[in-house]
Design a protein around this motif. Structure first.
Motif, short mmCIF file in Angstrom:
data_model
loop_
_atom_site.label_atom_id
_atom_site.label_comp_id
_atom_site.label_asym_id
_atom_site.label_seq_id
_atom_site.Cartn_x
_atom_site.Cartn_y
_atom_site.Cartn_z
N SER A 80 0.81 -1.22 0.00
CA SER A 80 0.00 0.00 0.00
C SER A 80 0.84 1.27 0.00
O SER A 80 0.30 2.36 -0.01
N THR B 68 -2.27 2.76 -8.81
CA THR B 68 -3.62 2.22 -8.66
C THR B 68 -3.62 0.70 -8.86
O THR B 68 -4.22 -0.04 -8.08
N ARG C 187 -1.65 3.45 -1.71
CA ARG C 187 -2.42 4.61 -1.21
C ARG C 187 -1.54 5.64 -0.53
O ARG C 187 -2.01 6.70 -0.15
N TYR D 37 -3.65 10.60 -2.29
CA TYR D 37 -2.63 9.78 -1.64
C TYR D 37 -2.23 10.38 -0.31
O TYR D 37 -2.20 11.61 -0.15
#
Length: 198
Positions: free
Chosen positions: A2, A100, A105, A130
């Motif tokens: 992530s 993506t 993130r 983000y």
């Protein structure tokens, strides 16, 4: 996965310019390498970004061979290497799609120049949703001349001009502009958990 570390423009082009002797941190590549090691150990994605200005005949023209990472920075298989032609790392690359697709993130920003490509990338990343961590001491910059200063001055003349913005002022301004608005601003040791020495 992530989180992604963005290593922005830590490239040979900058070392070929006379202004390199005024860079805020000549070991910015070493700091970036520490972040890369940390990111890899955590299983984070490492994304390498290079700046290119094709057809300009400058050190950013890929024809001259300087649009390459500085020594000590070596992408591993599977680590994307993107080439941009804009200040930020998103507009002229597929970075957003790549992040993506990988479920990223949060981005961690490092590189050259603090207030230009790094800060611009951080601001845009924040606007895109983000979570942004900006590693201020893993970025580097140069003194900024006054907008009305004559072109082509020597480094000594640039530093002697009281209107020149010092590297310390540039770094401070970026930290103030980003912190609490666009990014969490940290130092390498804070991010990597290395002991802070006096």
């Amino acid at each position: 996965m992530s989180r992604a570390l963005l290593v922005i423009d830590v490239q040979e082009s900058f070392r070929q310019r006379p202004s390199w002797e005024l860079i805020s941190d000549p070991d910015v590549a070493g700091k970036a390498a520490r972040l890369v090691d940390h990111a890899r150990a955590k299983g984070d994605l490492v994304v390498w970004v290079l700046h290119s200005e094709p057809g300009t005949g400058t050190v950013f023209d890929p024809e001259l061979g300087y649009v390459r990472l500085q020594p000590g920075l070596d992408p591993r298989p599977g680590e994307p290497v993107l080439t941009k032609t804009s200040h930020n790392a998103f507009t002229t690359t597929g970075l957003q799609q790549l992040l993506t697709e990988r479920g990223v993130r949060e981005v961690v920003v490092s590189g050259i120049r603090t207030e230009q490509c790094c800060e611009t990338t951080a601001r845009l990343a924040s606007d895109l949703g983000y979570r942004v961590t900006f590693v201020i001491d893993a970025t580097a910059t140069n003194p900024i001349e006054h907008p009305e200063a004559p072109a082509g001055r020597s480094n000594a003349e640039i530093l002697a001009d009281p209107r020149t913005l010092s590297v310390e002022d540039v770094l401070t301004r970026t930290e103030y502009a980003l912190a609490g608005r666009f990014a969490t601003v940290v130092r390498v040791d804070e991010l990597t958990g290395a002991p802070v020495t006096a």
